[in-house]
Design a protein around this motif. Structure first.
Motif, PDB file in Angstrom:
ATOM      1  N   SER A  40      55.109  54.506  97.533  1.00 51.78           N
ATOM      2  CA  SER A  40      54.236  55.196  96.911  1.00 51.78           C
ATOM      3  C   SER A  40      53.527  56.316  97.543  1.00 51.78           C
ATOM      4  N   SER A  94      47.268  55.021  97.975  1.00 49.08           N
ATOM      5  CA  SER A  94      48.124  53.991  97.623  1.00 49.08           C
ATOM      6  C   SER A  94      47.454  52.549  97.581  1.00 49.08           C
ATOM      7  N   ARG A  99      53.416  54.387  91.406  1.00 48.76           N
ATOM      8  CA  ARG A  99      53.363  52.979  91.201  1.00 48.76           C
ATOM      9  C   ARG A  99      54.530  52.595  90.611  1.00 48.76           C
ATOM     10  N   TRP A 124      52.484  47.173  87.333  1.00 47.03           N
ATOM     11  CA  TRP A 124      52.483  48.504  87.444  1.00 47.03           C
ATOM     12  C   TRP A 124      51.093  48.989  86.862  1.00 47.03           C
ATOM     13  N   GLY A 153      47.645  48.416  89.149  1.00 50.38           N
ATOM     14  CA  GLY A 153      47.444  49.050  90.133  1.00 50.38           C
ATOM     15  C   GLY A 153      46.021  49.991  90.479  1.00 50.38           C
TER      16      GLY A 153
END
Length: 571
Positions: A156, A189, A383, A411, A414
């Protein structure tokens, strides 16, 4: 003459030896002593620090009242993190109005200080996360969690950083150099799915999905901080004469040193705390509890002092202490540790989210629409490249497969939190407009993920039908997203355990389903670092609990509002 010649030869030899020795042994420069403020400067510093402390405690008190009102009026559908951030935004607007009317000036107090975050607020949050892990699910999924948190975070960071760099070179967005782009990709991230975890617990989703998201978020924070520090280290050094391949190898070496060195330090500290608990401090819970509090913060200070990652060290220390040390403690200390860490972590998290909302008005912003939009797109794309390919790869080795629905939820969960914002303020970027741009963009991404993605998690889970069948039958009004209410009403049985030798053999040694690290741990590590209690130890621990309970009950009975009905209900 011969004597004089001999003396001259000796003198020449001594001078030569001293000269060579002086050249070889370079004296280590003394550490600079920081100037100590005295007199008027010291008094002004004390007054400024006092007002900052007062303002922070005032904000925290207002947030605690807000959480109490959420619980009292059963507004369980609203995650506490979202409510606290919203309250912070309102408080920031109110302070801005006061400052515009020149009634007060709290600009310095309402500014979020990164040093305060990294030294005071973040360590308790990280340690409590590691200490409160459900160890069975965590160690059973340790391979998957490590892959997502280490390699996934690196993927990421490279995608976001690389995308920003190349888009800047194409004059599509604000231009950043390679190291600054990678630093931003690393800090953004760091995921913090607090609201998502609360929804998972309320809807009783698959425990494996819960642990994958929660475990990844814990290790991911530490990895993201290490990656950001790596990028900062490259920025501080003169890399103009170094090739790209050498820069990559230098960054990789620095990351590996920080990651494994800090993890080893934290693990060693946790194991030492387990051995110290063999001194039988359990007979004096106050001393035992004090020793555990010392070891809770000890690895952070040591790691930062020797230029390692304190967050990584304190995380692994918390996991090890929870797995070994905790079971050597008396029942009184076990309860004290669990409740104290939960309370302190809650206060630190609440303070961080409140200041995140305040930053909307207190931070000097530089907003560029194209930069923000492309960063959000890259964050979501990074992601996705992290979760989906790694999940399909892991399914070749997992018995409990990660389904496409679980991948999509991972996902979508995130969310970004306070760590990216604090890291963005910690970056020493020049010129100042670059720092303001990254700070503003980080705040927008954090609020976007918390409010939009966090608010859409529950409808999404219900839409794709991934919740537990029992939870599906419940009314929406029964869904409780209050982490604080659940935290105060329960004591995890896993964190209240005392095993004799016979009970340990029945629970671990004779089990045939243990594999890999779980088997090695049960066979060798746990017997060495965990104290097997005698019947006398168990009796003494139960006597301590009974004595404290009786004293507490006597105090309650002596209260002015006591009645027989109240006593019967209490019993």
């Amino acid at each position: 003459r011969s004597a004089n010649a001999t003396h001259e030869v000796i003198n020449v030899t001594l001078h030569t030896t001293l000269a060579v020795t002086t050249k070889l042994v370079v004296p280590t420069p003394a550490k600079p002593i920081l100037p100590v403020q005295t007199g008027v400067q010291a008094q002004q510093e004390e007054q400024s620090s006092g007002m900052t402390i007062f303002f922070s405690l005032l904000v925290l008190a207002i947030c605690i009242i807000l959480v109490h009102l959420l619980i009292k009026y059963r507004l369980h559908f609203l995650p506490e993190s979202v409510a606290v951030v919203s309250l912070g935004i309102l408080m920031g607007a109110f302070i801005k109005i006061i400052e515009a009317q020149k009634l007060a000036n709290w600009k310095e107090e309402e500014m979020f200080r990164p040093n305060m975050f990294f030294l005071l607020l973040l360590p308790p949050i990280i340690f409590e996360s590691g200490y409160s892990l459900h160890k069975g699910n965590f160690f059973q999924n340790i391979g998957s969690i490590t892959l997502f948190s280490v390699f996934g975070t690196a993927i990421s960071a490279f995608i976001v950083g690389g995308g920003i760099y190349f888009l800047g070179q194409a004059d599509v967005i604000y231009k950043l150099n390679m190291t600054d782009s990678f630093a931003f990709g690393s800090l953004i991230s760091a995921v913090d799915p607090v609201a998502t975890i609360a929804i998972f617990n309320a809807l009783n989703v698959d425990p494996v999905l819960n642990m994958l998201v929660f475990g990844e978020s814990i290790l991911n924070d530490a990895v993201s901080i290490v990656l950001t520090n790596t990028a900062e280290g490259l920025t501080r050094e003169n890399m103009s004469d170094v090739s790209g391949w050498q820069t990559f190898l230098q960054a990789l070496g620095y990351f590996l040193k920080m990651f494994f060195g800090s993890a080893a330090l934290g693990t060693l500290t946790g194991l030492i705390s387990a051995l110290i608990s063999f001194f039988n401090l359990r007979k004096t819970p106050s001393l035992e509890f004090g020793m555990m509090i010392i070891f809770a913060y000890l690895p952070y200070g040591l790691a930062e002092g020797i230029s390692l990652s304190g967050i990584m060290a304190i995380l692994f220390s918390g996991i090890v202490m929870s797995h070994y040390t905790h079971h050597n403690l008396s029942p009184v200390t076990q309860i004290l540790m669990q409740q104290t860490l939960r309370t302190v972590a809650f206060m630190c998290e609440t303070c961080v989210f409140a200041f995140l909302g305040l930053s909307i008005f207190s931070f000097p912003h530089k907003f560029e629409m194209s930069f923000v939009i492309w960063c959000i797109v890259l964050v979501l794309f990074g992601r996705a490249v992290n979760i989906f390919p790694l999940s399909y790869l892991l399914n070749f080795f997992r018995d409990h497969k990660i389904t496409p629905k679980m991948m999509f939820i991972m996902w979508f969960s995130g969310l970004r939190g306070a760590i990216p914002y604090a890291l963005s303020l910690h970056l020493g970027l020049e010129p100042i407009e670059k720092r303001q741009l990254i700070g503003t963009t980080t705040i927008i991404i954090v609020l976007f993920t918390i409010l939009l993605l966090g608010g859409g998690t529950m409808p999404l889970i219900r839409l794709i039908d991934i919740e537990d069948s029992k939870a599906r039958k419940r009314n929406k009004k029964d869904i409780n997203l209050s982490k604080t209410e659940k935290m105060g009403n329960t004591i995890e049985s896993e964190h209240l355990s005392e095993l004799t030798e016979e009970e340990y053999e029945a629970q671990y040694i004779k089990r045939q389903d243990l594999k890999g690290f779980m088997w090695f741990d049960a066979k060798y590590l746990n017997p060495f670092f965990t104290r097997r209690l005698t019947q006398e130890d168990l009796h003494h621990g139960r006597l301590q609990m009974k004595t404290l309970t009786n004293k507490w009950y006597e105090e309650v009975r002596q209260g002015p509002s006591g009645s027989e009905d109240d006593e019967q209900e209490l019993l």
